[in-house]
Design a protein around this motif. Structure first.
Motif, PDB file in Angstrom:
ATOM      1  N   ALA A   1       0.817  -1.226   0.000  1.00 23.78           N
ATOM      2  CA  ALA A   1       0.000   0.000   0.000  1.00 23.78           C
ATOM      3  C   ALA A   1       0.846   1.270   0.000  1.00 23.78           C
ATOM      4  O   ALA A   1       0.620   2.183  -0.806  1.00 23.78           O
ATOM      5  CB  ALA A   1      -0.942  -0.019   1.193  1.00 23.78           C
ATOM      6  N   ASP A   2       1.854   1.310   0.892  1.00 23.40           N
ATOM      7  CA  ASP A   2       2.682   2.513   0.995  1.00 23.40           C
ATOM      8  C   ASP A   2       3.412   2.804  -0.311  1.00 23.40           C
ATOM      9  O   ASP A   2       3.460   3.940  -0.775  1.00 23.40           O
ATOM     10  CB  ASP A   2       3.736   2.345   2.094  1.00 23.40           C
ATOM     11  CG  ASP A   2       3.084   2.304   3.469  1.00 23.40           C
ATOM     12  OD1 ASP A   2       1.848   2.542   3.523  1.00 23.40           O
ATOM     13  OD2 ASP A   2       3.784   2.020   4.452  1.00 23.40           O
ATOM     14  N   LEU A   3       3.966   1.712  -0.884  1.00 21.00           N
ATOM     15  CA  LEU A   3       4.723   1.886  -2.128  1.00 21.00           C
ATOM     16  C   LEU A   3       3.831   2.389  -3.242  1.00 21.00           C
ATOM     17  O   LEU A   3       4.210   3.267  -4.015  1.00 21.00           O
ATOM     18  CB  LEU A   3       5.346   0.549  -2.549  1.00 21.00           C
ATOM     19  CG  LEU A   3       6.525   0.073  -1.705  1.00 21.00           C
ATOM     20  CD1 LEU A   3       6.856  -1.368  -2.024  1.00 21.00           C
ATOM     21  CD2 LEU A   3       7.735   0.961  -1.973  1.00 21.00           C
ATOM     22  N   LEU A   4       2.628   1.820  -3.310  1.00 23.50           N
ATOM     23  CA  LEU A   4       1.701   2.220  -4.364  1.00 23.50           C
ATOM     24  C   LEU A   4       1.305   3.677  -4.183  1.00 23.50           C
ATOM     25  O   LEU A   4       1.227   4.435  -5.145  1.00 23.50           O
ATOM     26  CB  LEU A   4       0.454   1.322  -4.352  1.00 23.50           C
ATOM     27  CG  LEU A   4       0.695  -0.122  -4.769  1.00 23.50           C
ATOM     28  CD1 LEU A   4      -0.557  -0.962  -4.558  1.00 23.50           C
ATOM     29  CD2 LEU A   4       1.135  -0.200  -6.228  1.00 23.50           C
ATOM     30  N   ALA A   5       1.119   4.067  -2.944  1.00 24.32           N
ATOM     31  CA  ALA A   5       0.734   5.445  -2.643  1.00 24.32           C
ATOM     32  C   ALA A   5       1.849   6.411  -3.026  1.00 24.32           C
ATOM     33  O   ALA A   5       1.614   7.489  -3.585  1.00 24.32           O
ATOM     34  CB  ALA A   5       0.397   5.578  -1.158  1.00 24.32           C
ATOM     35  N   GLU A   6       3.069   5.959  -2.740  1.00 26.03           N
ATOM     36  CA  GLU A   6       4.267   6.758  -3.039  1.00 26.03           C
ATOM     37  C   GLU A   6       4.340   7.138  -4.521  1.00 26.03           C
ATOM     38  O   GLU A   6       4.677   8.243  -4.892  1.00 26.03           O
ATOM     39  CB  GLU A   6       5.473   5.886  -2.708  1.00 26.03           C
ATOM     40  CG  GLU A   6       6.708   6.597  -2.177  1.00 26.03           C
ATOM     41  CD  GLU A   6       7.730   5.550  -1.779  1.00 26.03           C
ATOM     42  OE1 GLU A   6       8.659   5.359  -2.564  1.00 26.03           O
ATOM     43  OE2 GLU A   6       7.552   4.888  -0.729  1.00 26.03           O
ATOM     44  N   VAL A   7       3.985   6.143  -5.355  1.00 23.13           N
ATOM     45  CA  VAL A   7       4.083   6.342  -6.804  1.00 23.13           C
ATOM     46  C   VAL A   7       2.917   7.177  -7.328  1.00 23.13           C
ATOM     47  O   VAL A   7       3.088   7.989  -8.223  1.00 23.13           O
ATOM     48  CB  VAL A   7       4.113   4.990  -7.541  1.00 23.13           C
ATOM     49  CG1 VAL A   7       4.281   5.200  -9.026  1.00 23.13           C
ATOM     50  CG2 VAL A   7       5.234   4.132  -6.985  1.00 23.13           C
TER      51      VAL A   7
END
Lengths: 251, 425
Positions: free
Chosen positions: A244-250
């Motif tokens: 989730a965090d990584l996807l949000a980051e992008v």
């Protein structure tokens, strides 16, 4: 070794783009891992690279040691040194495992202009390799993957890899369906094949496989693209925090 | 049809007459009466719904060009006793001496004047038993009109196979052979048959297997593309006896193989199987009728066909379990691999059971080659054509596994590999 640039792939049957510009470069001797949520395109990438029907490349390129593999037949890619360890190895009733392996080994040797192995030579080599993967004579005699347990099927994939000695090995969720002991055995088989001239692309959902097969680079794939690359610590981050965090980051 | 005006079927059957006066004359007379009564089949007959018998019925055999594959004769490396027929005519020079331990072999045409009791008790008898409930006119025609054949009596274990070799030399030959085999208690025989035989071949084999005896039959029906054949096997099994029959058919414009098996003694085993491969003008029909009339018998029917370029495969298989034939184990599988959309497989599996404690299963499938398996093989470096051939052989192997002799099944496997290789080159 493997160079993928801007690879775009759609399904042949329907208007659906799966890979939306994948960039990936793997140097000789390196182990790369690809992690990512379901449906991110990881398995599609492995199938497109090995030449399975049903996909249409709409853009970009993929080369193995400089040769365009996307124009080759699946068997030509194999002879060029590409190997895919299947997530779901196929059962082939009526074809003995040994016959299958010998046919494959000799077909590749033949296409490279090398002498075919005699039955005796082949037997000697396969016995030694099967032993380290705890594959017994019975499993070699039985029809390919028929009646094999999940673990046996995956070990059989690694045995094929060991016999074919490819340069570029793609492991598609080789850890799925394996218990801890089987995973260790399979990883051991993979690690035994690691050397300067051989590269690996390990596709997995879980970090635990990467405890056994230590990657040089970890990529996170989402929605048909590689969204982040890093060292082994990236896999730990995913394990702890999810995607989730990584996807949000992008986003 | 000949140049003269075609006769109607009843007229043609009236014109036939039994010419021999020997021990088989009476049986031949009865068979001719059966034939006249039944008439010749047409496509309107239910039993010939999928296979048009017109060319088998015609006055003259349609011509069939000779075919030379240019390879070693089949079973050449197998130590065996050879009996050779050319266009249905015995060839003494090409045949071996007929003496062999534990077996008496004689030619039907040689023994007309003799009094062979055991053969007299069988000639046309098993064929006649097999005429109910379904008429088999070509078998009756054969019994009445056969010009030659072999009479084989087995009195103990026979050390090597007896091999019937059917050569084809004339493109208009029309051969009718009738073999009678009796395996006595404790005897065992392996019989092979191979070759195209004639432009048109009508063959009957009657096999009587006594208690505790065994009969193994392995056949390959010559690869002349234009040959036609209608063959019947009638087998009767005694207590604890074994019958195994396997047929490989590659090529042939029209083949109808009927196998009629009666299990009359307890604890017997019958297996009838076949592998057929056709490419182009090819029509192959396996018609099997197994009757269980004893306790605890097992029967197996395993038929596999690989068809392409418009080839047609037919399977009609029946298991009849009579009242009281308890503990019957009947198995029947017929499968086809269609390599393109022009080819066809027609199957009619039937079970008819009058006992209440039996296990019978039957299955019939047709399908294309498994794309996933094909890709798996290719991904390991096996070229497409070789991968296809490997899968075709794998598909056929369940039928080949019914053969009890590794030597013979290997010979047929190699023959199949050659056949496939010829097509891919």
């Amino acid at each position: 070794m493997l160079d993928i640039k801007g690879l775009e792939v759609s399904l042949e049957e329907e208007e659906k783009q799966i890979l939306k510009g994948v960039d990936l470069a793997i140097q000789p001797g390196e182990v790369h891992a690809i992690m990512g949520p379901n449906g991110s395109g990881k398995s599609t990438l492995s199938y497109v690279l090995s030449g399975k029907d049903g996909y249409e490349v709409t853009g970009g390129s993929a080369t193995l040691n400089g040769d365009d593999i996307l124009v080759m037949e699946p068997e030509e890619r194999a002879a060029a040194g590409l190997f895919l360890a299947f997530q779901y190895p196929v059962e082939i009733p009526g074809v003995g495992n040994m016959t299958f392996l010998r046919t494959a080994v000799n077909a590749q040797r033949k296409s490279r202009g090398e002498e075919e192995l005699s039955a005796g030579e082949f037997l000697k080599i396969i016995r030694a390799k099967a032993k380290t993967l705890e594959i017994d004579a019975d499993m070699l005699k039985r029809p390919v993957n028929v009646g094999f347990s999940g673990g046996e099927k995956k070990r059989n994939e690694i045995l094929q890899m060991a016999m074919l000695e490819p340069k570029m090995c793609i492991l598609d969720e080789t850890d799925s369906g394996l218990d801890v002991d089987a995973m260790k055995l399979v990883s051991h088989g993979v690690n035994a094949l690691r050397d300067e001239g051989r590269s690996f692309l390990v596709i997995t959902h879980y970090q635990r496989l990467l405890d056994h097969i230590k990657p040089d680079v970890v990529h996170i794939m989402a929605n048909g693209r590689i969204i982040k690359s890093g060292g082994p610590e990236l896999a730990l981050e995913v394990e702890n925090n999810g995607y989730a965090d990584l996807l949000a980051e992008v986003a | 049809m000949s140049a003269v005006e075609a006769k109607s079927v009843p007229d043609r059957l009236e014109a036939l007459e039994v010419t021999t006066t020997g021990w088989s004359a009476e049986a031949r007379g009865h068979a001719l009466a059966r034939l006249r009564n039944a008439g010749l089949p047409s496509k309107r007959d239910e039993y010939w719904k999928y296979t048009d018998p017109t060319t088998l019925n015609a006055d003259d055999a349609p011509t069939a060009a000779l075919f030379n594959a240019g390879e070693k004769p089949l079973f050449d490396d197998v130590e065996r006793l050879k009996i050779v027929f050319v266009d249905g005519v015995f060839d003494a020079e090409a045949s071996d001496d007929l003496t062999l331990e534990n077996v008496e072999i004689a030619r039907l045409a040689d023994t007309e004047g003799a009094d062979i009791h055991w053969a007299k008790g069988l000639y046309g008898v098993l064929e006649n038993n097999g005429q109910t409930p379904v008429k088999r006119p070509f078998a009756a025609l054969n019994t009445a009109m056969a010009t030659d054949g072999v009479l084989i009596r087995v009195t103990g274990p026979v050390a090597k196979p007896v091999s019937l070799i059917y050569r084809h030399a004339s493109d208009t030959s029309d051969a009718v052979l009738h073999h009678v085999i009796r395996v006595d208690d404790g005897g065992s025989l392996t019989l092979t048959e191979n070759g195209p035989a004639a432009a048109r071949f009508n063959k009957v084999m009657e096999v009587d297997i006594a208690d505790g005896a065994a009969f193994h039959h392995v056949r390959a029906q010559g690869r002349d593309h234009e040959r036609r054949a209608v063959t019947h096997m009638f087998a009767r099994l005694g207590k604890e006896s074994t019958f195994r029959s396997f047929t490989l058919t590659a090529n042939g414009v029209l083949t109808r193989n009927e196998c009629v098996i009666e299990l009359t003694g307890d604890d017997a085993l019958a297996s009838v199987s076949g592998a057929a491969v056709g490419d182009g003008v090819f029509h192959h029909d396996d018609t099997v009728f197994v009757t269980h009339d004893a306790l605890n018998c097992e029967s197996r029917q395993v038929f596999k066909k690989v068809l392409r370029n418009g080839a047609v495969g037919v399977f009609q298989g029946k298991i009849l379990v009579k009242e009281g034939a308890q503990k019957t184990d009947g198995y029947q599988i017929s499968q086809s691999l269609l390599l393109d959309e022009d080819s066809q497989f027609l199957a009619k599996p039937e079970l008819e059971i009058y006992a209440d404690d039996v296990a019978c299963s039957h299955g019939s499938t047709s399908g294309a080659i498994d794309e996933d398996a094909l890709f798996y093989l290719q991904s390991r470096g096996v070229p497409l054509q070789q991968a296809q051939d490997l899968l075709v052989l794998a598909f056929l192997s369940e039928a080949l596994e019914e053969i009890d002799s590794e030597e013979l099944s290997d010979a047929l496997r190699h023959r199949l590999e050659d056949w496939l290789a010829r097509r891919s080159s």
